[in-house]
Design a protein around this motif. Structure first.
Motif, PDB file in Angstrom:
ATOM      1  N   ASP A 124      40.989  51.073  41.276  1.00 57.38           N
ATOM      2  CA  ASP A 124      39.584  51.382  42.140  1.00 57.38           C
ATOM      3  C   ASP A 124      38.697  51.707  40.974  1.00 57.38           C
ATOM      4  O   ASP A 124      37.670  51.304  40.869  1.00 57.38           O
ATOM      5  N   GLU A 132      32.137  40.795  54.645  1.00 56.94           N
ATOM      6  CA  GLU A 132      32.728  42.210  54.403  1.00 56.94           C
ATOM      7  C   GLU A 132      33.321  42.555  53.114  1.00 56.94           C
ATOM      8  O   GLU A 132      34.538  41.888  52.936  1.00 56.94           O
ATOM      9  N   TYR A 133      32.613  42.907  52.277  1.00 56.72           N
ATOM     10  CA  TYR A 133      32.823  43.219  50.739  1.00 56.72           C
ATOM     11  C   TYR A 133      33.875  44.251  50.891  1.00 56.72           C
ATOM     12  O   TYR A 133      33.773  45.214  51.526  1.00 56.72           O
ATOM     13  N   ALA A 134      34.783  44.200  49.985  1.00 56.24           N
ATOM     14  CA  ALA A 134      35.888  45.047  49.515  1.00 56.24           C
ATOM     15  C   ALA A 134      35.477  46.544  48.663  1.00 56.24           C
ATOM     16  O   ALA A 134      34.936  46.260  47.686  1.00 56.24           O
ATOM     17  N   ASP A 169      37.678  48.520  47.543  1.00 58.52           N
ATOM     18  CA  ASP A 169      38.710  48.712  46.687  1.00 58.52           C
ATOM     19  C   ASP A 169      39.099  47.385  46.072  1.00 58.52           C
ATOM     20  O   ASP A 169      39.228  46.462  46.479  1.00 58.52           O
ATOM     21  N   ARG A 202      42.442  46.366  45.596  1.00 59.74           N
ATOM     22  CA  ARG A 202      43.523  45.736  46.583  1.00 59.74           C
ATOM     23  C   ARG A 202      43.036  44.885  47.414  1.00 59.74           C
ATOM     24  O   ARG A 202      43.613  43.684  47.752  1.00 59.74           O
ATOM     25  N   THR A 203      42.012  45.417  48.047  1.00 61.41           N
ATOM     26  CA  THR A 203      41.471  44.521  49.183  1.00 61.41           C
ATOM     27  C   THR A 203      40.732  43.321  48.686  1.00 61.41           C
ATOM     28  O   THR A 203      41.001  42.213  49.057  1.00 61.41           O
ATOM     29  N   ALA A 204      40.065  43.610  47.485  1.00 64.61           N
ATOM     30  CA  ALA A 204      39.308  42.470  46.776  1.00 64.61           C
ATOM     31  C   ALA A 204      40.466  41.395  46.311  1.00 64.61           C
ATOM     32  O   ALA A 204      40.181  40.140  46.582  1.00 64.61           O
ATOM     33  N   GLY A 217      43.265  40.744  47.371  1.00 66.74           N
ATOM     34  CA  GLY A 217      43.926  40.204  48.664  1.00 66.74           C
ATOM     35  C   GLY A 217      42.959  39.097  49.341  1.00 66.74           C
ATOM     36  O   GLY A 217      43.270  37.937  49.536  1.00 66.74           O
ATOM     37  N   GLN A 218      41.590  39.420  49.188  1.00 60.60           N
ATOM     38  CA  GLN A 218      40.506  38.479  49.503  1.00 60.60           C
ATOM     39  C   GLN A 218      40.569  37.125  48.518  1.00 60.60           C
ATOM     40  O   GLN A 218      40.455  36.161  49.103  1.00 60.60           O
TER      41      GLN A 218
END
Length: 190
Positions: free
Chosen positions: A32, A111-113, A115, A117-119, A121-122
């Motif tokens: 992050d 819906e922007y990430a 963090d 990890r989420t980014a 994944g997207q």
């Protein structure tokens, strides 16, 4: 196009080779801190809603992405978070929606990430939709015009696929360079 060449496979392999052999492993372990790191003051990024000083902030969730219209000259420096947001939404999700039946997507509605990890994944989810859509075009679909959904409506889908792959290689290589800069600037280890 040569009739005996499987151009659909060739175009997909162009991206898949680069992703599997050069890029994906370079994104492993993205923290992050790296994701949000700003190597220069006022770099555009993804930020908690209401915390940006950029002229324009868009996004549907708790985080927004920085912009300005018209774009500044010189162009704003951007963080890894911003570059991934651009690739996920502007390069992939909007095209997946326009051409492959994915849900509508825009810079304003995304819906922007907040963090890494989420980014990531997207990113992987949108890449999966993109590659499945390109595969489903087959040979004949590559010859069809992109239509009014793109700035150059008479261009072929093959032209669009090549353009998107250039964009992916370009921007994700920039992400790798920013990771290298972070590593060398902050004495971090991978």
């Amino acid at each position: 196009m040569e009739a005996d060449t499987d151009w659909n496979t060739t175009l997909r392999e162009q991206w898949e080779f680069h992703w599997e052999r050069q890029l994906r492993a370079r994104l492993d372990g993205l923290t992050d801190e790296e994701y949000l790191w700003s190597p220069v003051p006022d770099a555009w990024s993804v930020r908690p809603r209401g915390s940006s000083t950029a002229p324009v902030q868009v996004g549907a969730g708790d985080f927004t992405i920085d912009y300005a219209f018209p774009e500044p000259v010189p162009a704003a420096f951007t963080t890894i978070a911003w570059r991934l947001g651009h690739v996920i939404v502007g390069v992939l999700a909007a095209r997946n929606a326009a051409h492959f039946g994915a849900p509508p997507a825009s810079y304003e509605s995304w819906e922007y990430a907040g963090d890494a990890r989420t980014a990531l994944g997207q990113l992987e989810a949108q890449l999966g939709v993109w590659l499945a859509g390109v595969r489903d075009l087959g040979q004949a679909g590559l010859r069809t015009a992109v239509g009014a959904k793109e700035p150059y409506p008479d261009a072929s889908m093959a032209d669009l696929v090549l353009h998107i792959h250039r964009e992916l290689i370009h921007h994700l290589s920039e992400v790798c360079l920013l990771r290298d800069l972070y590593l060398h600037t902050n004495g971090a280890t991978r």
